[in-house]
Design a protein around this motif. Structure first.
Motif, PDB file in Angstrom:
ATOM      1  N   ARG A 161       0.829  -1.211   0.000  1.00  0.00           N
ATOM      2  CA  ARG A 161       0.000   0.000   0.000  1.00  0.00           C
ATOM      3  C   ARG A 161       0.859   1.255   0.000  1.00  0.00           C
ATOM      4  N   ARG A 162       1.921   1.259   0.822  1.00  0.00           N
ATOM      5  CA  ARG A 162       2.797   2.430   0.873  1.00  0.00           C
ATOM      6  C   ARG A 162       3.405   2.706  -0.499  1.00  0.00           C
ATOM      7  N   ILE A 163       3.824   1.642  -1.190  1.00  0.00           N
ATOM      8  CA  ILE A 163       4.454   1.813  -2.504  1.00  0.00           C
ATOM      9  C   ILE A 163       3.435   2.277  -3.529  1.00  0.00           C
ATOM     10  N   ALA A 164       2.234   1.717  -3.506  1.00  0.00           N
ATOM     11  CA  ALA A 164       1.198   2.100  -4.468  1.00  0.00           C
ATOM     12  C   ALA A 164       0.832   3.576  -4.348  1.00  0.00           C
ATOM     13  N   GLU A 165       1.027   4.160  -3.150  1.00  0.00           N
ATOM     14  CA  GLU A 165       0.755   5.578  -2.957  1.00  0.00           C
ATOM     15  C   GLU A 165       1.735   6.445  -3.750  1.00  0.00           C
ATOM     16  N   ASP A 166       2.950   5.937  -3.908  1.00  0.00           N
ATOM     17  CA  ASP A 166       3.977   6.672  -4.661  1.00  0.00           C
ATOM     18  C   ASP A 166       5.099   5.688  -5.010  1.00  0.00           C
ATOM     19  N   TYR A 167       5.223   5.361  -6.291  1.00  0.00           N
ATOM     20  CA  TYR A 167       6.200   4.350  -6.706  1.00  0.00           C
ATOM     21  C   TYR A 167       7.640   4.805  -6.521  1.00  0.00           C
ATOM     22  N   LEU A 168       7.836   6.096  -6.292  1.00  0.00           N
ATOM     23  CA  LEU A 168       9.196   6.543  -5.993  1.00  0.00           C
ATOM     24  C   LEU A 168       9.699   5.910  -4.699  1.00  0.00           C
ATOM     25  N   ARG A 169       8.779   5.450  -3.851  1.00  0.00           N
ATOM     26  CA  ARG A 169       9.191   4.833  -2.598  1.00  0.00           C
ATOM     27  C   ARG A 169       9.999   3.551  -2.817  1.00  0.00           C
ATOM     28  N   ILE A 170       9.905   2.955  -3.999  1.00  0.00           N
ATOM     29  CA  ILE A 170      10.775   1.816  -4.314  1.00  0.00           C
ATOM     30  C   ILE A 170      12.225   2.281  -4.278  1.00  0.00           C
ATOM     31  N   LEU A 171      12.515   3.359  -4.976  1.00  0.00           N
ATOM     32  CA  LEU A 171      13.891   3.868  -5.001  1.00  0.00           C
ATOM     33  C   LEU A 171      14.291   4.427  -3.644  1.00  0.00           C
ATOM     34  N   ARG A 172      13.361   5.083  -2.970  1.00  0.00           N
ATOM     35  CA  ARG A 172      13.667   5.610  -1.640  1.00  0.00           C
ATOM     36  C   ARG A 172      13.985   4.496  -0.652  1.00  0.00           C
ATOM     37  N   PHE A 173      13.319   3.361  -0.772  1.00  0.00           N
ATOM     38  CA  PHE A 173      13.587   2.222   0.112  1.00  0.00           C
ATOM     39  C   PHE A 173      15.061   1.832   0.032  1.00  0.00           C
ATOM     40  N   PHE A 174      15.574   1.721  -1.185  1.00  0.00           N
ATOM     41  CA  PHE A 174      16.974   1.313  -1.347  1.00  0.00           C
ATOM     42  C   PHE A 174      17.928   2.448  -1.016  1.00  0.00           C
ATOM     43  N   ARG A 175      17.531   3.679  -1.338  1.00  0.00           N
ATOM     44  CA  ARG A 175      18.404   4.801  -1.021  1.00  0.00           C
ATOM     45  C   ARG A 175      18.525   5.009   0.485  1.00  0.00           C
ATOM     46  N   ILE A 176      17.411   4.928   1.194  1.00  0.00           N
ATOM     47  CA  ILE A 176      17.435   5.094   2.647  1.00  0.00           C
ATOM     48  C   ILE A 176      18.195   3.924   3.298  1.00  0.00           C
ATOM     49  N   HIS A 177      18.004   2.720   2.767  1.00  0.00           N
ATOM     50  CA  HIS A 177      18.745   1.573   3.304  1.00  0.00           C
ATOM     51  C   HIS A 177      20.247   1.767   3.077  1.00  0.00           C
ATOM     52  N   ALA A 178      20.616   2.247   1.896  1.00  0.00           N
ATOM     53  CA  ALA A 178      22.031   2.460   1.600  1.00  0.00           C
ATOM     54  C   ALA A 178      22.652   3.498   2.529  1.00  0.00           C
ATOM     55  N   ALA A 179      21.869   4.497   2.924  1.00  0.00           N
ATOM     56  CA  ALA A 179      22.391   5.573   3.764  1.00  0.00           C
ATOM     57  C   ALA A 179      22.359   5.250   5.248  1.00  0.00           C
ATOM     58  N   PHE A 180      21.318   4.513   5.701  1.00  0.00           N
ATOM     59  CA  PHE A 180      21.120   4.365   7.140  1.00  0.00           C
ATOM     60  C   PHE A 180      20.930   2.918   7.591  1.00  0.00           C
ATOM     61  N   GLY A 181      20.827   1.986   6.661  1.00  0.00           N
ATOM     62  CA  GLY A 181      20.584   0.595   7.028  1.00  0.00           C
ATOM     63  C   GLY A 181      21.861  -0.211   7.175  1.00  0.00           C
ATOM     64  N   ALA A 182      21.688  -1.442   7.582  1.00  0.00           N
ATOM     65  CA  ALA A 182      22.807  -2.371   7.712  1.00  0.00           C
ATOM     66  C   ALA A 182      22.332  -3.752   7.289  1.00  0.00           C
ATOM     67  N   GLY A 183      23.242  -4.525   6.704  1.00  0.00           N
ATOM     68  CA  GLY A 183      22.887  -5.868   6.274  1.00  0.00           C
ATOM     69  C   GLY A 183      21.984  -5.850   5.056  1.00  0.00           C
ATOM     70  N   ALA A 184      21.263  -6.950   4.861  1.00  0.00           N
ATOM     71  CA  ALA A 184      20.352  -7.059   3.725  1.00  0.00           C
ATOM     72  C   ALA A 184      19.112  -6.199   3.950  1.00  0.00           C
ATOM     73  N   PRO A 185      18.476  -5.718   2.882  1.00  0.00           N
ATOM     74  CA  PRO A 185      17.241  -4.931   3.041  1.00  0.00           C
ATOM     75  C   PRO A 185      16.141  -5.755   3.700  1.00  0.00           C
ATOM     76  N   ASP A 186      15.237  -5.063   4.383  1.00  0.00           N
ATOM     77  CA  ASP A 186      14.086  -5.716   5.004  1.00  0.00           C
ATOM     78  C   ASP A 186      13.355  -6.577   3.977  1.00  0.00           C
ATOM     79  N   ARG A 187      13.115  -7.845   4.332  1.00  0.00           N
ATOM     80  CA  ARG A 187      12.589  -8.808   3.363  1.00  0.00           C
ATOM     81  C   ARG A 187      11.199  -8.425   2.851  1.00  0.00           C
ATOM     82  N   ALA A 188      10.309  -8.050   3.753  1.00  0.00           N
ATOM     83  CA  ALA A 188       8.949  -7.709   3.338  1.00  0.00           C
ATOM     84  C   ALA A 188       8.952  -6.509   2.398  1.00  0.00           C
ATOM     85  N   GLY A 189       9.732  -5.498   2.732  1.00  0.00           N
ATOM     86  CA  GLY A 189       9.818  -4.325   1.875  1.00  0.00           C
ATOM     87  C   GLY A 189      10.452  -4.642   0.528  1.00  0.00           C
TER      88      GLY A 189
END
Length: 418
Positions: A161-189
């Motif tokens: 649902r979050r992604i369907a609201e704005d498909y740019l959130r696909i790219l933001r998911f990986f960009r935010i993970h690259a900047a602030f995450g650790a390990g593999a990306p969240d599986r559900a996301g």
């Protein structure tokens, strides 16, 4: 369930422009808090960057209070509840709390509200759904505190649902993970992004460029890019092959040389093998003219730089200039595997630090004096002389320069007699 904790080491909340804006909006039954990335960054103890503020006050009330306090206000997105206040040259986006009344992509209808919980729940990721009040109390209505501690990037609520609201959130998911995450990306996301990847085609090139440029220079960009490639998420963006090996090698080369991350240089390593790739990327990402020229230069026969001796490298540096030389050289290095012949590659890459190309000392007057007339002929003979000067390894002695000029004129006259 809401959770709260006190934010330590945040003096900007107690004094300065941020404190002044919060004080302005925290009175007469209204409340304001710092929200989003600034709270996340403060918890991670990294620079806060832009500071966004949410408030229960309506946009007209924000403007009224700013006017009475002598603070400049700009209605930058007033239809969505956003007013920009400028305090001591520092801009603050102040947005009235909102709730969705109808949801259909980026054009969702919103109404102004007063619920901090509802406002937090309509944001994208848990680590961006935190808020902090003027007393330094961090309010968490979405599980963001635990995710900040774990360096985990999760969508708030249902990822699809979050992604369907704005498909740019696909790219933001990986960009935010690259900047602030650790390990593999969240599986559900991650799986939700893969399911929704067709939606990337609906995004404007400008929005995609903005996210990709930020992703390129993020701390863990290599992990995020590898996940995107594995999930088939870069092909819709680039329209061509992505080279994760050279991308990782480029990052390693930059770090080895102590260079700041460069988005265009990394983009070249990831997606440019020939100049046609640069032209395609420039169109698909709506790159600037400067970015397009830099990528095009990187892709132009980069393979010829492998195995150069220093004399050849000096000629390349003279022709290309420092920035173009280094970028193209580093692309060749990255495509060689990054570590292959690393000592030699480092010597070539650091040549601009050890040697500065002299200016071509011969002038048009030197050839006019030798009987060459103005016009194309003069440009031709100058080019011949410059080529000979480079081949002779940049001599500056008068006798050597006289010989080069004489030979260039002789060659020009001979060629034009044939």
């Amino acid at each position: 369930m809401s959770v709260a904790r006190v934010l330590e080491d945040a003096p900007w909340l107690k004094s300065g422009p941020t404190a002044r804006v919060l004080e302005l909006l925290n009175s007469n039954g209204e409340e304001a808090r710092v929200v989003g990335g600034a709270v996340r960054n403060a918890l991670l103890k990294i620079p806060t960057g832009d500071i966004d503020i949410a408030t229960t006050a309506s946009p007209t009330e924000v403007i009224r209070r700013a006017r009475e306090a002598g603070i400049k206000s700009v209605p930058t997105g007033i239809e969505h509840g956003t007013v920009t206040l400028v305090v001591d040259t520092q801009p603050f986006e102040v947005t009235t709390l909102r709730e969705d009344t109808e949801t259909f992509g980026r054009k969702a209808k919103v109404a102004f509200g007063r619920s901090w919980i509802v406002d937090a729940q309509r944001r994208d990721f848990t680590i961006n759904g935190l808020s902090v009040d003027a007393d330094g109390v961090v309010h968490d209505h979405v599980g963001g505190l635990d995710d900040v501690a774990a360096k985990r990037v999760r969508f708030i609520g249902d990822p699809d649902r979050r992604i369907a609201e704005d498909y740019l959130r696909i790219l933001r998911f990986f960009r935010i993970h690259a900047a602030f995450g650790a390990g593999a990306p969240d599986r559900a996301g991650y799986l939700a992004c893969i399911r929704a990847r067709a939606g990337l085609a609906s995004l404007s090139a400008e929005r995609v460029r903005m996210e990709m440029v930020k992703l390129m220079v993020a701390e863990n960009a290599a992990v995020a890019i590898a996940a995107m490639v594995d999930g088939g998420l870069l092909l819709p963006v680039f329209g061509g092959v992505a080279y994760t090996g050279p991308f990782t090698a480029m990052i390693a080369a930059e770090r080895s040389l102590g260079l700041q991350p460069d988005a265009v240089r990394r983009l070249g390593a990831l997606a440019v093998a020939v100049t046609e790739d640069a032209k395609r990327l420039a169109t698909r990402l709506r790159l600037t003219n400067a970015e397009t020229k830099a990528l095009d230069s990187m892709g132009h026969r980069w393979w010829r730089l492998a195995g150069m001796d220093e004399a050849t490298a000096r000629r390349r540096l003279y022709r290309l200039g420092e920035d173009r030389y280094r970028d193209r050289l580093m692309l060749a290095w990255a495509r060689a595997g990054g570590d292959a012949g690393s000592a030699q590659w480092r010597e070539l890459a650091t040549l601009p630090e050890r040697w500065s190309a002299p200016k071509f000392p011969l002038k048009a007057a030197d050839f006019v004096a030798r009987g060459i007339g103005e016009g194309p002929a003069l440009g031709h003979v100058l080019a011949l002389a410059e080529d000979a000067w480079l081949a002779a390894d940049f001599p500056l002695q008068e006798t050597a320069l006289k010989a080069i000029a004489d030979q260039a004129v002789t060659r020009f006259n001979r060629d034009h007699r044939l």
